[in-house]
Design a protein around this motif. Structure first.
Motif, PDB file in Angstrom:
ATOM      1  N   TYR A  61      -5.250   5.518 -18.283  1.00 60.65           N
ATOM      2  CA  TYR A  61      -4.938   4.159 -19.061  1.00 60.65           C
ATOM      3  C   TYR A  61      -4.569   2.866 -18.051  1.00 60.65           C
ATOM      4  N   TRP A  62      -4.448   3.375 -16.714  1.00 65.57           N
ATOM      5  CA  TRP A  62      -4.139   2.308 -15.798  1.00 65.57           C
ATOM      6  C   TRP A  62      -5.303   1.756 -15.073  1.00 65.57           C
ATOM      7  N   PHE A  63      -6.610   1.984 -15.405  1.00 68.16           N
ATOM      8  CA  PHE A  63      -7.759   1.628 -14.835  1.00 68.16           C
ATOM      9  C   PHE A  63      -8.189   2.574 -13.466  1.00 68.16           C
ATOM     10  N   GLY A  64      -7.733   3.463 -13.438  1.00 66.85           N
ATOM     11  CA  GLY A  64      -7.910   4.468 -11.975  1.00 66.85           C
ATOM     12  C   GLY A  64      -6.712   4.324 -11.103  1.00 66.85           C
ATOM     13  N   THR A  65      -5.656   3.529 -11.181  1.00 65.55           N
ATOM     14  CA  THR A  65      -4.529   3.460 -10.616  1.00 65.55           C
ATOM     15  C   THR A  65      -3.659   4.519 -11.018  1.00 65.55           C
ATOM     16  N   ARG A 102       5.167   4.749  -4.674  1.00 64.92           N
ATOM     17  CA  ARG A 102       3.992   3.813  -4.472  1.00 64.92           C
ATOM     18  C   ARG A 102       3.125   3.793  -5.328  1.00 64.92           C
ATOM     19  N   MET A 103       2.271   2.859  -5.506  1.00 65.46           N
ATOM     20  CA  MET A 103       1.247   2.406  -6.582  1.00 65.46           C
ATOM     21  C   MET A 103      -0.130   2.495  -5.683  1.00 65.46           C
ATOM     22  N   ILE A 104      -1.029   3.270  -5.988  1.00 62.78           N
ATOM     23  CA  ILE A 104      -2.325   3.585  -5.534  1.00 62.78           C
ATOM     24  C   ILE A 104      -3.664   2.954  -6.651  1.00 62.78           C
ATOM     25  N   GLN A 105      -4.402   2.138  -6.009  1.00 62.32           N
ATOM     26  CA  GLN A 105      -5.340   1.495  -6.806  1.00 62.32           C
ATOM     27  C   GLN A 105      -6.576   2.745  -6.736  1.00 62.32           C
ATOM     28  N   ALA A 106      -7.402   2.363  -7.728  1.00 60.09           N
ATOM     29  CA  ALA A 106      -8.696   3.612  -7.434  1.00 60.09           C
ATOM     30  C   ALA A 106      -9.413   3.491  -6.340  1.00 60.09           C
TER      31      ALA A 106
END
Length: 151
Positions: A35-39, A52-56
């Motif tokens: 739901y978070w566009f791969g994040t 920590r938040m990690i992008q696609a």
């Protein structure tokens, strides 16, 4: 910090699910990617643990610490952006996620605040949270997201 914040964004959604499923959706990296566009976010989800938040693409976009974690009820994250210098310079914000059962559904309230007037970070997240949370609601209720790409 939340009570005295100079800038804040609040989003409320009512989701037909259980508190446990909603908590899992908010803390499970594999589910989050849907739901978070791969994040996704990584943490032990306990007070004092790093977050920590990690992008696609694998880039770490945000970092912080879990301030409070009461499974299926409340999650509070100390949150700082790491990839936009104008946002990083604002320092840490606080993101609070409250889950409350109401009339057979879950009321999810996201409050993202920072002790700074006219925050660029709050402006940025206020555009992202509605898209992310619309996808979360749809995914939990129907098994599908409504939006498939980031703006």
């Amino acid at each position: 910090m939340t009570e005295n914040a100079s800038s804040s964004f609040v989003y409320v959604s009512y989701i037909r699910t259980t508190p446990e499923k909603l908590w899992s959706a908010l803390t499970n990296p594999d589910f989050m990617k849907q739901y978070w566009f791969g994040t996704y976010c990584e943490s032990e989800w306990e007070p004092g643990s790093s977050w920590r938040m990690i992008q696609a693409d694998g880039q770490v976009s945000d970092v912080g610490e879990i301030v409070e974690a009461e499974p299926a009820k409340r999650l509070v994250i100390k949150w700082r952006n790491e990839f936009r210098p104008d946002l990083t310079s604002e320092g840490y914000s606080i993101c609070t996620m409250d889950i409350e059962p109401i009339q057979g559904v879950m009321k999810l309230t996201i409050t993202h605040s920072i002790n700074r007037e006219k925050s660029k970070l709050i402006e940025a997240v206020s555009g992202g949270w509605p898209r992310i949370l619309s996808n979360l609601k749809s995914l939990l209720e129907t098994g599908q997201v409504v939006l498939t790409t980031k703006p």
